[in-house]
Design a protein around this motif. Structure first.
Motif, PDB file in Angstrom:
ATOM      1  N   UNK A 107     -25.779 -31.048  23.304  1.00  7.85           N
ATOM      2  CA  UNK A 107     -27.062 -30.685  22.713  1.00  7.85           C
ATOM      3  C   UNK A 107     -27.364 -29.198  22.846  1.00  7.85           C
ATOM      4  N   UNK A 108     -27.046 -28.604  23.998  1.00  7.34           N
ATOM      5  CA  UNK A 108     -27.459 -27.232  24.277  1.00  7.34           C
ATOM      6  C   UNK A 108     -26.323 -26.229  24.403  1.00  7.34           C
ATOM      7  N   UNK A 109     -25.111 -26.682  24.715  1.00  6.29           N
ATOM      8  CA  UNK A 109     -24.085 -25.723  25.083  1.00  6.29           C
ATOM      9  C   UNK A 109     -24.392 -25.165  26.459  1.00  6.29           C
ATOM     10  N   UNK A 110     -24.338 -23.854  26.608  1.00  3.13           N
ATOM     11  CA  UNK A 110     -24.632 -23.194  27.885  1.00  3.13           C
ATOM     12  C   UNK A 110     -26.147 -23.109  28.056  1.00  3.13           C
ATOM     13  N   UNK A 111     -26.671 -23.757  29.088  1.00  7.02           N
ATOM     14  CA  UNK A 111     -28.113 -23.754  29.328  1.00  7.02           C
ATOM     15  C   UNK A 111     -28.635 -22.441  29.900  1.00  7.02           C
ATOM     16  N   UNK A 112     -27.780 -21.648  30.503  1.00  4.30           N
ATOM     17  CA  UNK A 112     -28.243 -20.468  31.236  1.00  4.30           C
ATOM     18  C   UNK A 112     -29.098 -19.534  30.380  1.00  4.30           C
ATOM     19  N   UNK A 113     -28.638 -19.117  29.188  1.00  7.17           N
ATOM     20  CA  UNK A 113     -29.503 -18.215  28.406  1.00  7.17           C
ATOM     21  C   UNK A 113     -30.787 -18.880  27.928  1.00  7.17           C
ATOM     22  N   UNK A 114     -30.775 -20.190  27.742  1.00  4.58           N
ATOM     23  CA  UNK A 114     -31.981 -20.891  27.294  1.00  4.58           C
ATOM     24  C   UNK A 114     -33.012 -20.961  28.414  1.00  4.58           C
ATOM     25  N   UNK A 115     -32.542 -21.075  29.649  1.00  3.56           N
ATOM     26  CA  UNK A 115     -33.463 -21.141  30.783  1.00  3.56           C
ATOM     27  C   UNK A 115     -34.045 -19.778  31.131  1.00  3.56           C
ATOM     28  N   UNK A 116     -33.298 -18.724  30.863  1.00  5.08           N
ATOM     29  CA  UNK A 116     -33.760 -17.380  31.228  1.00  5.08           C
ATOM     30  C   UNK A 116     -34.642 -16.762  30.151  1.00  5.08           C
ATOM     31  N   UNK A 117     -34.533 -17.256  28.907  1.00  8.19           N
ATOM     32  CA  UNK A 117     -35.385 -16.743  27.832  1.00  8.19           C
ATOM     33  C   UNK A 117     -36.682 -17.533  27.769  1.00  8.19           C
ATOM     34  N   UNK A 118     -37.610 -17.070  26.984  1.00 11.35           N
ATOM     35  CA  UNK A 118     -38.912 -17.728  26.898  1.00 11.35           C
ATOM     36  C   UNK A 118     -39.283 -18.104  25.469  1.00 11.35           C
ATOM     37  N   UNK A 119     -38.387 -17.913  24.521  1.00  5.82           N
ATOM     38  CA  UNK A 119     -38.692 -18.227  23.128  1.00  5.82           C
ATOM     39  C   UNK A 119     -38.454 -19.691  22.799  1.00  5.82           C
ATOM     40  N   UNK A 120     -38.789 -20.074  21.571  1.00  2.99           N
ATOM     41  CA  UNK A 120     -38.551 -21.434  21.104  1.00  2.99           C
ATOM     42  C   UNK A 120     -37.058 -21.691  20.960  1.00  2.99           C
ATOM     43  N   UNK A 121     -36.660 -22.932  21.193  1.00  2.56           N
ATOM     44  CA  UNK A 121     -35.263 -23.341  21.064  1.00  2.56           C
ATOM     45  C   UNK A 121     -35.182 -24.347  19.933  1.00  2.56           C
TER      46      UNK A 121
END
Length: 295
Positions: A107-121
């Motif tokens: 579903x997400x691939x690498x979660x690290x950049x998604x957790x560190x950013x604050x924008x919509x996914x």
């Protein structure tokens, strides 16, 4: 290393020893070391920023150990009606954890950049899960192909109009035989290309080198250990692994170094180098980030 653009440019101008510069890869070590409460808060934050496709007409169908549907990062994209099991008495839940981990990766691939950013996914697809392995015991190897076909059918019957990619990260060392077809790989080939009206995209892992890795055995062991059954199927997309994740930031691993260098073969990935080239395909077909061992 750290430096501004001018300093880095000066290095290139004054030295011919630099081949290229690459951005360092972030690691999830920070999140893994947090407490359950802190991890839950970060997961809730990400879940609140998800944008799920309105029509839910494209899915990744996972054939694995089941999925923990209630997980806050999976439930928005995994409807309870899309959780199945080959044997309905097993239930669709995941007691092993492997299927749930695969669901997050799909579903997400690498979660690290998604957790560190604050924008919509913005999610591009949703999930389906079919449990193909029992919580206790094992399936009969002669039935692997039939179980796979029946499991794919469960998802298709439930949502016949949905476009899906079938993902299976379950392999066996039984029946590989240096790339020769097995009843399981033959069943996969038939599922991929039955006729003009039934064609499926099936992605299968190449399988892992087991019992640990070491610098001394790499990459000769990877070259000798054959891709596992049923990933020798001609019509399926077999996925191997490379790695760019060579940065070690955990202080408890001070003095350790990665087994593989950036851009090289993942230390746990298998190959088809021992197969007879005249007869059998070259696998894997693609490679994706798989991490690196440390020593």
């Amino acid at each position: 290393m750290y430096g501004d653009e001018i300093t880095l440019a000066r290095l290139f101008l004054n030295s011919d020893a630099i081949a290229e510069l690459r951005r360092a890869k972030d690691t999830p070590a920070l999140f893994i070391d947090w407490s359950n409460v802190e991890q839950a808060a970060v997961a809730a934050d990400l879940a609140g920023r998800l944008v799920v496709p309105e029509h839910r007409d494209v899915a990744v169908c996972l054939l694995d150990t089941g999925t923990t549907q209630a997980h806050p990062l999976l439930s928005p994209a995994l409807d309870p009606n899309d959780v199945h099991a080959y044997d309905p008495t097993w239930g669709g839940g995941d007691t092993h954890g492997h299927g749930t981990n695969m669901a997050g990766t799909a579903l997400y691939g690498d979660l690290t950049p998604l957790l560190t950013n604050r924008g919509s996914v913005n999610l591009t697809h949703v999930l389906e899960s079919v449990k193909i392995l029992p919580d206790q015991g094992e399936n009969e190897p002669r039935l692997y192909g039939a179980i796979t076909g029946e499991s794919v059918a469960r998802a298709e019957v439930n949502a016949p109009e949905r476009r899906r990619a079938v993902c299976m990260a379950v392999t066996s060392d039984i029946g590989t035989n240096r790339g020769r077809p097995s009843s399981w790989s033959a069943a996969i080939d038939q599922l991929c290309f039955e006729d003009e009206t039934a064609r499926r995209l099936i992605l299968i892992s190449a399988g892992n080198v087991r019992n640990g890795v070491s610098k001394a055995g790499y990459p000769s062991r990877n070259e000798a250990e054959s891709i596992e059954n049923p990933a020798q199927a001609w019509n399926a997309v077999t996925v191997g692994a490379y790695t760019d994740k060579t940065t070690i930031v955990d202080p408890s691993y001070a003095g350790w170094e990665p087994v593989a260098t950036a851009g090289d073969l993942c230390p746990t990935s298998r190959t088809s180098l021992t197969w007879e080239r005249r007869c059998w395909p070259i696998k894997p077909d693609v490679v994706l980030e798989g991490g690196t061992g440390r020593r």
